[in-house]
Scaffold this motif. Structure first.
Motif, mmCIF file in Angstrom:
data_model
loop_
_atom_site.group_PDB
_atom_site.id
_atom_site.type_symbol
_atom_site.label_atom_id
_atom_site.label_comp_id
_atom_site.label_asym_id
_atom_site.label_seq_id
_atom_site.Cartn_x
_atom_site.Cartn_y
_atom_site.Cartn_z
ATOM 1 N N ASN A 129 0.849 -1.188 0.000
ATOM 2 C CA ASN A 129 0.000 0.000 0.000
ATOM 3 C C ASN A 129 0.888 1.242 0.000
ATOM 4 O O ASN A 129 1.953 1.242 0.630
ATOM 5 C CB ASN A 129 -0.895 -0.014 1.233
ATOM 6 C CG ASN A 129 -1.873 1.148 1.251
ATOM 7 O OD1 ASN A 129 -1.521 2.249 1.706
ATOM 8 N ND2 ASN A 129 -3.074 0.913 0.761
ATOM 9 N N LEU A 190 -8.203 -6.117 -2.585
ATOM 10 C CA LEU A 190 -9.005 -4.933 -2.248
ATOM 11 C C LEU A 190 -8.656 -4.387 -0.871
ATOM 12 O O LEU A 190 -8.599 -3.169 -0.671
ATOM 13 C CB LEU A 190 -10.494 -5.273 -2.327
ATOM 14 C CG LEU A 190 -11.039 -5.550 -3.732
ATOM 15 C CD1 LEU A 190 -12.504 -5.940 -3.676
ATOM 16 C CD2 LEU A 190 -10.836 -4.343 -4.630
ATOM 17 N N VAL A 193 -5.395 -2.539 -1.089
ATOM 18 C CA VAL A 193 -5.638 -1.234 -1.707
ATOM 19 C C VAL A 193 -6.199 -0.255 -0.679
ATOM 20 O O VAL A 193 -5.817 0.924 -0.640
ATOM 21 C CB VAL A 193 -6.605 -1.371 -2.907
ATOM 22 C CG1 VAL A 193 -7.093 0.001 -3.380
ATOM 23 C CG2 VAL A 193 -5.925 -2.115 -4.053
ATOM 24 N N SER A 194 -7.105 -0.735 0.182
ATOM 25 C CA SER A 194 -7.748 0.142 1.164
ATOM 26 C C SER A 194 -6.943 0.303 2.448
ATOM 27 O O SER A 194 -7.403 0.961 3.395
ATOM 28 C CB SER A 194 -9.140 -0.398 1.505
ATOM 29 O OG SER A 194 -9.046 -1.650 2.166
ATOM 30 N N THR A 207 -2.812 -7.604 -9.438
ATOM 31 C CA THR A 207 -2.230 -6.404 -8.833
ATOM 32 C C THR A 207 -1.875 -5.290 -9.826
ATOM 33 O O THR A 207 -1.963 -4.107 -9.482
ATOM 34 C CB THR A 207 -0.947 -6.764 -8.063
ATOM 35 O OG1 THR A 207 0.016 -7.323 -8.977
ATOM 36 C CG2 THR A 207 -1.240 -7.770 -6.950
ATOM 37 N N HIS A 210 -4.028 -2.166 -10.377
ATOM 38 C CA HIS A 210 -4.001 -1.236 -9.251
ATOM 39 C C HIS A 210 -2.668 -0.490 -9.179
ATOM 40 O O HIS A 210 -2.618 0.661 -8.729
ATOM 41 C CB HIS A 210 -4.259 -1.996 -7.953
ATOM 42 C CG HIS A 210 -5.609 -2.634 -7.881
ATOM 43 N ND1 HIS A 210 -6.766 -1.910 -7.727
ATOM 44 C CD2 HIS A 210 -5.986 -3.938 -7.992
ATOM 45 C CE1 HIS A 210 -7.816 -2.731 -7.708
ATOM 46 N NE2 HIS A 210 -7.361 -3.970 -7.874
ATOM 47 N N ALA A 213 -2.921 2.261 -11.612
ATOM 48 C CA ALA A 213 -3.823 3.310 -11.116
ATOM 49 C C ALA A 213 -3.233 4.069 -9.933
ATOM 50 O O ALA A 213 -3.857 5.017 -9.430
ATOM 51 C CB ALA A 213 -5.155 2.687 -10.718
ATOM 52 N N LYS A 215 -2.666 2.865 -6.934
ATOM 53 C CA LYS A 215 -3.249 2.439 -5.665
ATOM 54 C C LYS A 215 -2.381 1.428 -4.924
ATOM 55 O O LYS A 215 -2.604 1.161 -3.738
ATOM 56 C CB LYS A 215 -4.639 1.847 -5.914
ATOM 57 C CG LYS A 215 -5.628 2.864 -6.474
ATOM 58 C CD LYS A 215 -6.977 2.220 -6.746
ATOM 59 C CE LYS A 215 -7.966 3.232 -7.315
ATOM 60 N NZ LYS A 215 -9.285 2.611 -7.595
ATOM 61 N N LEU A 216 -1.427 0.837 -5.613
ATOM 62 C CA LEU A 216 -0.449 -0.070 -5.011
ATOM 63 C C LEU A 216 0.918 0.254 -5.586
ATOM 64 O O LEU A 216 1.023 0.687 -6.742
ATOM 65 C CB LEU A 216 -0.787 -1.535 -5.306
ATOM 66 C CG LEU A 216 -2.049 -2.130 -4.684
ATOM 67 C CD1 LEU A 216 -2.301 -3.532 -5.215
ATOM 68 C CD2 LEU A 216 -1.963 -2.145 -3.162
#
Length: 320
Positions: A129, A190, A193-194, A207, A210, A213, A215-216
């Motif tokens: 993350n 998920l 990511v959060s 993965t 993400h 994007a 996010k990771l």
């Protein structure tokens, strides 16, 4: 003497019949078992392969998804099938090299199958993350040592490749992280990511979207060498020598398939995998096409079954 001669003649007759059957193969549709649900990377690869095999062999190749029990349900169907080439399997490293050491199975992962062709390697990634202040593997290890108990890693469940990748990493790096198992890879991704969990070892098919994007953060791949799909991404072994966990897919048949039939299917699979459309589709989801002989694939299967089986038993890793 007469008895031995009769047995020899019978063996020659059976060999002759097998050769004739192989020459005529296939005379009817072939079933390609996928022991996972539709829509995943195994299924996408199998359907692309089936389309090309149908054209090459002149008979329909029908994909049959038989998911459940960590791939064991569909794989068992092939293990129990006749070795005539009409029931084949797209199997994975986890089912054949890992599961036998972690659970009771209705078949043997090596002995009950004929390796036909290694089809592909899955790019297995180490991601974190963005809240984790680490841009590479060395910084992740340093952060984990300086902040014991702060990092949690997600997995698709105890005994999954995610889990084994992380356990091997902890042992090699001399760190401890909290294991948070999920019922599948999607929720594990998920929650990383959060930021419910911070570290994840998982297939690039899950993965990399993400990562693109933002996010990771991608730190490394777990294979023994850099992936041709991610040539700028280092391996974990470049920081922790000896670390390696590769995930592959392969084409199998039941045990005791005739050599001529295995060679024919291997040739057909390799020609199918050379199709530019298949390569482009696999590249787009983080799957690297592999081609080779049945003997090469058999060697990979035996090596990984011995290596990962020993690790799993030594660390007492159990499937959920």
């Amino acid at each position: 003497m007469i008895s031995r001669i009769r047995r020899g003649l019978a063996a020659l007759a059976l060999a002759g019949l097998a050769s004739v059957a192989c020459a005529a193969f296939p005379e009817r549709p072939i079933t390609l078992i996928v022991p996972w649900a539709a829509g995943g990377s195994t299924d996408i690869l199998a359907r692309s392969l089936a389309e090309q095999l149908s054209r090459s062999l002149g008979q329909p190749v029908i994909v049959d998804n038989r998911a459940g029990a960590s791939g064991n349900i569909g794989s068992n169907m092939v293990a129990k099938a006749r070795p005539d080439g009409y029931t084949l399997l797209v199997g994975s490293m986890s089912t054949h090299a890992m599961n036998p050491a972690m659970m009771s199975m209705p078949f043997k992962g090596v002995e009950d199958f004929t390796p036909i062709a290694q089809l592909a390697n899955v790019v297995n990634t180490l991601v974190v993350n963005p809240s984790v202040p680490a841009k590479n593997v060395a910084e992740l290890i340093a952060y984990a040592k300086a902040n014991p108990g702060k990092l949690a890693y997600a997995s698709a469940g105890g005994g999954s490749t995610n889990h084994l990748s992380a356990v091997l990493f902890e042992k090699a790096a001399g760190i401890e992280m909290l294991h948070v198992p999920y019922k599948g890879g999607a929720p594990a991704v998920l929650d990383t990511v959060s930021n419910q969990t911070q570290v994840l070892f998982s297939a690039g098919t899950q993965t990399l979207p993400h990562v693109k994007a933002g996010k990771l953060n991608l730190l490394a791949v777990t294979e023994g060498k850099r992936s041709s799909l991610l040539p700028e991404t280092p391996t974990v072994a470049e920081t922790l020598p000896g670390y390696e966990l590769g995930v592959w897919y392969g084409l199998f048949g039941p045990a005791n398939m005739p050599k001529e039939l295995v060679e024919r299917l291997n040739d057909a699979a390799n020609r199918a995998l050379a199709d530019p459309a298949i390569r482009a589709r696999m590249d787009s989801i983080g799957v690297e096409i592999v081609k080779g002989t049945p003997q090469q694939f058999a060697s990979v299967l035996r090596r990984d079954a011995e290596r990962y089986g020993k690790i799993i038993r030594d660390l007492n890793i159990k499937a959920d």
